[in-house]
Design a protein around this motif. Structure first.
Motif, PDB file in Angstrom:
ATOM      1  N   TYR A 732       0.745  -1.191   0.091  1.00  0.00           N
ATOM      2  CA  TYR A 732      -0.023  -0.099  -0.059  1.00  0.00           C
ATOM      3  C   TYR A 732       0.883   1.331   0.023  1.00  0.00           C
ATOM      4  O   TYR A 732       0.374   2.249  -0.603  1.00  0.00           O
ATOM      5  CB  TYR A 732      -0.811   0.055   1.280  1.00  0.00           C
ATOM      6  CG  TYR A 732      -2.094  -0.950   0.979  1.00  0.00           C
ATOM      7  CD1 TYR A 732      -3.105  -0.712   0.428  1.00  0.00           C
ATOM      8  CD2 TYR A 732      -2.135  -2.106   1.791  1.00  0.00           C
ATOM      9  CE1 TYR A 732      -4.380  -1.412   0.365  1.00  0.00           C
ATOM     10  CE2 TYR A 732      -2.932  -3.366   1.616  1.00  0.00           C
ATOM     11  CZ  TYR A 732      -4.200  -2.780   0.809  1.00  0.00           C
ATOM     12  OH  TYR A 732      -5.282  -3.730   0.709  1.00  0.00           O
ATOM     13  N   VAL A 739      -4.075   1.255  -3.377  1.00  0.00           N
ATOM     14  CA  VAL A 739      -5.275   2.226  -2.411  1.00  0.00           C
ATOM     15  C   VAL A 739      -6.465   2.319  -3.097  1.00  0.00           C
ATOM     16  O   VAL A 739      -7.660   2.080  -2.486  1.00  0.00           O
ATOM     17  CB  VAL A 739      -4.405   3.319  -2.084  1.00  0.00           C
ATOM     18  CG1 VAL A 739      -5.264   4.099  -1.088  1.00  0.00           C
ATOM     19  CG2 VAL A 739      -3.116   2.823  -1.305  1.00  0.00           C
ATOM     20  N   ASN A 742      -8.460  -0.703  -3.241  1.00  0.00           N
ATOM     21  CA  ASN A 742      -8.825  -1.629  -1.865  1.00  0.00           C
ATOM     22  C   ASN A 742     -10.207  -1.624  -1.866  1.00  0.00           C
ATOM     23  O   ASN A 742     -10.440  -2.822  -1.281  1.00  0.00           O
ATOM     24  CB  ASN A 742      -8.076  -0.739  -0.733  1.00  0.00           C
ATOM     25  CG  ASN A 742      -8.258  -1.418   0.355  1.00  0.00           C
ATOM     26  OD1 ASN A 742      -7.378  -2.601   0.413  1.00  0.00           O
ATOM     27  ND2 ASN A 742      -8.864  -1.161   1.451  1.00  0.00           N
ATOM     28  N   PHE A 767      -4.117   5.825   5.378  1.00  0.00           N
ATOM     29  CA  PHE A 767      -5.059   5.225   4.346  1.00  0.00           C
ATOM     30  C   PHE A 767      -6.384   4.954   4.997  1.00  0.00           C
ATOM     31  O   PHE A 767      -6.509   3.843   5.576  1.00  0.00           O
ATOM     32  CB  PHE A 767      -4.603   4.414   3.753  1.00  0.00           C
ATOM     33  CG  PHE A 767      -3.225   4.339   3.112  1.00  0.00           C
ATOM     34  CD1 PHE A 767      -2.927   5.421   2.220  1.00  0.00           C
ATOM     35  CD2 PHE A 767      -2.054   3.436   3.491  1.00  0.00           C
ATOM     36  CE1 PHE A 767      -1.786   5.577   1.703  1.00  0.00           C
ATOM     37  CE2 PHE A 767      -1.022   3.845   2.786  1.00  0.00           C
ATOM     38  CZ  PHE A 767      -0.778   4.688   1.842  1.00  0.00           C
ATOM     39  N   ILE A 770      -8.428   1.494   4.887  1.00  0.00           N
ATOM     40  CA  ILE A 770      -7.739   0.606   4.280  1.00  0.00           C
ATOM     41  C   ILE A 770      -7.929  -0.845   4.760  1.00  0.00           C
ATOM     42  O   ILE A 770      -7.785  -1.831   4.262  1.00  0.00           O
ATOM     43  CB  ILE A 770      -6.059   0.890   4.495  1.00  0.00           C
ATOM     44  CG1 ILE A 770      -5.634   0.196   2.936  1.00  0.00           C
ATOM     45  CG2 ILE A 770      -5.680   0.623   5.441  1.00  0.00           C
ATOM     46  CD1 ILE A 770      -5.732   0.964   1.763  1.00  0.00           C
TER      47      ILE A 770
END
Length: 896
Positions: A732, A739, A742, A767, A770
């Motif tokens: 990532y 990303v 995802n 993120f 995530i």
């Protein structure tokens, strides 16, 4: 085919002489490249003549250096500035390739040298091997013998002779990494002990030296600084600030993703004085690093023999006039004065004696070394250092002002090492030497010869090279050893430090002693100067343009296998192709017989194959291997017979655009890790590779169907055909499209798939969304650095630990470097924590292996250091990996 005749030159320098040559701190023997020519380079060189201050900075890893301070000192104040890194960064991670361990150390060594070429510093290393993250100094000293590494630091201090030392770490627990702490501790000890000839005898460590001041970086705590400098200061000659130069230097650490912005404006660098032998008692009263240290020529003049003082005075007076008369557009006017003051500085140096002022360990053994004996006779190393550095800088300025450039090119990038038993081979490399005179006055070429690991040439009388012209001459190189990293000459012997001793040479000089370089002996305005340049293979790339790659001496015949470690399933029939790459560096055909050596239980379709290799050709010989192998670690070898000589090794080329290529040598063999492992039925794995990721190869070797997935494919690929999808370590962080897609991966899991995510660094917090459920990392994420730390299985009946392989105590044996890294400390209750572990005297952490139901499927987060275990062939890692990719309840997920 017979060897080309070569006649040794009486005017070139032998390899042995080059290795024992006088080394001037800060002087570089590397070729001058385009950015180091012209008005900016000459102006800086002229400004630096006569500056004699020296500063040694010390830290633990290649990325620890403070490039703004180095650039401000070296480029801005013309101070001889060096960085001593205890390690080469071998234990880190690699964002640009799959090299780890010593190969990564080679990359980071070259990245540091690339950085120093930009910021103007000099580079040193100790023998310490970066064995990975360490929690404290005590743990680090369990791996590194303190006295040996301290002795290396003392050697560097005595060789470089700094007036000031700067440690970039405090030597306390607040440094975090144990290597950082040790670097701060050893730097201070070396400051105190470098003058102690009882503990560190001259015969082993060189002439004593006593630095005058000791500072620590205060970049993390500016309020504690006693001195600050504006590293953002603009240099009109260079057209940039020193911070901008430092940012470019810092950005050479590409294997760590350390590219930074070249910011403009005032940017402060902070230092805190910790100890001093001179200067104001109140550290905050200091105006500069050299307050109280007399580095002026007045102090130096008083130590020069009386007869030489008028000569020195004349040289300094001429230097002052020369600087005033210098015109960037017409440097020819300073050539004659430069030559005159060079001669005068040399006369002063001659009055000081003839012995070298630095100790070089030439392998003759302590006090038996003639260099050691001469070193003991030298009474004033500080004076020698000042004069010799000034001579070297004046030589550099003279070459720049005269517009002299030397090129040495070869028709190929490699050439064979000479082997005495091979008489019918051509192992001589032709080298074309071109000396350009782009100035306005004639120069004289006395001779030129290839030096380093071997040299040959013919005598050349004086040749006059007129202005705006060049002289071309042929030369030949013969190698008696391969070009290989000098510090690996004796290996590590299963220790965490290299066994090859260091000496007084900096890293550039160390590498040049095992390289193929050309030395041209020219005379400019009556003064002789030696110009050294690498012999290169030069060609035009359609996209990259002019490429110049240093030539390498390599074995005539090299044998390489595809890897150094592979998994096999124990106790089941094996049917595998083993490719053997055989390469010739001879400029003619070579007939070879290739053999493979197998462990018990395995047999090849043929034991030996004969092949004819074209000139500098390569052939892939594939052996089909069948049989059954028992559990354990086994050895497989390959060799090639040529002209009565057996070749059993080969180089591994480490090459990236931003560094000088290097070749690492190893035996032509590999280990087979035979593991009792059950394959998950019907498994089909999609794999997004991460940083330094060996997961795909491991799955293939375990006979599990795996397909590489590029992040760009995730938006359109039918993911339902995979029983599991694996995301590699730190993917990532390095794959932006991952990303972006995802959410689709999480949806894949909700529909019944298994999504396995290997660890990300602490910026996984950056993120949002995530992970399906929250995870939080401490400012310094938890790690288990002891590879043998006890593992507690919290949920022994969980499918990830039982199916298809039951994970038991034996599976945690034989791990390398570390157990787990970047472990979350706050874990949402919806995750099942399957393992618990910790380093000694630290709280237990449950974040090594987490699993959570997600819709009809499963999400798995793994911080176990599989990226280190899989290349090492750890059996337990292979068995656990097979379980991780087994899929939710071993069922194929529904269509998406």
């Amino acid at each position: 085919m017979t060897r080309l005749p070569v006649a040794p030159s009486t005017r070139t320098i032998s390899a042995a002489a080059l290795a024992a040559a006088l080394v001037v701190p800060g002087a570089s023997l590397t070729a001058q490249v385009a950015p180091e020519r012209g008005a900016a380079a000459l102006g800086s060189a002229l400004a630096g003549i006569g500056t004699t201050g020296r500063v040694l900075t010390v830290a633990a890893h290649p990325d620890d250096e403070d490039t703004p301070i180095i650039a401000w000192l070296a480029r801005g104040r013309h101070v001889e500035t060096a960085y001593l890194s205890l390690t080469r960064g071998d234990g880190g991670q690699n964002l640009i390739g799959n090299e780890l361990g010593e190969a990564l150390g080679a990359i980071r060594t070259q990245e540091l040298l690339a950085a120093r070429r930009i910021d103007g510093g000099t580079q040193y290393f100790t023998r310490a091997y970066d064995f990975g993250f360490s929690k404290n100094a005590e743990e680090t000293y369990q791996h590194w013998p303190k006295d040996s590494i301290l002795g290396d630091v003392v050697r560097v201090v005595r060789a470089f002779r700094p007036h000031v030392m700067i440690a970039f770490f405090s030597g306390t627990p607040r440094d975090g990494h144990g290597h950082h702490q040790v670097s701060g501790l050893l730097a201070r000890e070396a400051y105190e002990l470098a003058g102690d000839t009882v503990r560190f005898p001259i015969r082993d460590f060189g002439l004593p030296w006593t630095p005058q001041k000791f500072y620590r970086s205060a970049r993390q705590a500016p309020d504690s600084a006693t001195l600050r400098v504006n590293t953002g200061e603009y240099d009109p000659l260079l057209g940039r600030s020193y911070f901008e130069i430092a940012a470019e230097s810092r950005s050479q650490h590409k294997s760590q993703g350390f590219g930074v912005l070249q910011r403009k404006g005032v940017i402060w660098g902070y230092l805190s004085r910790e100890a001093t032998r001179t200067g104001p008692a109140d550290a905050r009263a200091e105006r500069s690093l050299f307050d109280g240290i007399d580095t002026t020529w007045v102090a130096i003049r008083n130590r020069v023999p009386v007869a030489a003082q008028p000569v020195l005075d004349s040289a300094l007076q001429t230097l002052t006039l020369l600087r005033a008369e210098y015109r960037a557009a017409n440097p020819a006017g300073v050539v004659q004065p430069l030559a005159r003051i060079l001669g005068q500085f040399r006369r002063v140096r001659h009055t000081l004696g003839s012995g070298p002022f630095v100790y070089i360990n030439d392998g003759l053994g302590g006090g038996n070394s003639p260099n050691a004996r001469r070193a003991q006779d030298e009474a004033d190393p500080a004076l020698w250092a000042a004069i010799a550095t000034t001579v070297a800088r004046t030589e550099q300025a003279l070459v720049l002002a005269a517009g002299v450039v030397v090129e040495a090119t070869a028709p190929r990038g490699t050439f064979p090492v000479r082997e005495p038993v091979k008489v019918d081979v051509n192992d001589t490399l032709p080298v074309t030497v071109t000396v350009f005179n782009r100035g306005r006055a004639p120069i004289f070429l006395r001779n030129a010869g290839v030096a380093g690991i071997g040299m040959r040439g013919t005598d050349q009388g004086d040749v006059t090279i007129a202005p705006d012209s060049a002289h071309v001459m042929p030369r030949w190189a013969v190698a008696f050893a391969s070009n290989s990293p000098w510090w690996r000459a004796k290996g590590r012997q299963q220790q965490d430090w290299f066994q090859q001793p260091i000496d007084s040479r900096d890293e550039v000089a160390q590498q040049e002693k095992v390289s193929t370089v050309l030395q041209a002996f020219v005379q400019i305005a009556g003064e002789p100067v030696t110009i050294t340049t690498p012999v290169v293979y030069r060609y035009a790339d359609p996209v990259k343009g002019d490429l110049q790659i240093p030539v390498s001496a390599v074995p005539g015949i090299s044998v390489n296998l595809g890897s150094t470690m592979e998994y096999m399933r124990a106790g089941v029939p094996v049917d595998r192709d083993v490719p053997v790459r055989v390469t010739s560096s001879y400029p003619h055909e070579a007939k070879v017989a290739v053999r493979i050596l197998l462990p018990d239980g395995l047999a090849a379709d043929t034991v030996e194959r004969e092949r004819t290799l074209e000139a500098q050709g390569s052939v892939l010989v594939t052996f089909r291997v069948r049989g059954t192998i028992k559990a354990g670690r086994h050895e497989l070898g390959a060799m090639a017979l040529h002209e009565g000589t057996m070749s059993t090794s080969g180089p591994y080329l480490v090459a990236y655009d931003h560094i000088t290529p290097m070749r690492l040598y190893g035996a032509s063999g590999m280990y087979l890790s035979a593991v009792e492992v059950k394959r998950p039925p019907r498994a089909r794995v999609g794999y997004v590779e991460g940083v330094g990721d060996a997961g795909v190869k491991a799955l293939e070797q375990l006979d599990i169907t795996v397909e590489r997935l590029e992040p760009a494919m995730l938006g359109s690929t039918d993911l339902s055909r995979f029983t599991s999808i694996v995301i590699g370590p730190r993917a990532y962080e390095t794959r932006e499209l991952l990303v972006k897609h995802n959410a689709r991966l999480l949806e894949y899991a909700r529909r019944g798939g298994t999504l396995v995510v290997q660890y990300g660094a602490q910026n996984m917090n950056a993120f949002p969304g995530i992970t399906p459920y929250p995870l939080q990392w401490a400012p310094r994420a938890a790690r288990v650095t002891m590879e043998d730390a006890p593992v507690t299985v919290r949920q022994p009946a969980h499918p990830l630990l039982t199916s298809p392989n039951r994970i038991g105590p034996d599976d945690w044996a034989g791990w390398v470097q570390e157990r787990a890294t970047y472990m979350p400390s706050t874990i949402d209750s919806r995750y099942a924590s399957l393992l618990r572990m910790n380093d000694p005297e630290e709280p237990a952490n449950d974040g090594a292996l987490l699993a959570a139901p997600l819709g009809k499927g499963r999400y798995v987060y793994v911080t176990l250091a599989l990226f280190r275990q899989l290349p090492a062939g750890v059996p337990g890692a292979a068995r656990l990996l097979a379980n991780l990719v087994a899929g939710q309840a071993l069922a194929i997920p529904p269509k998406m």
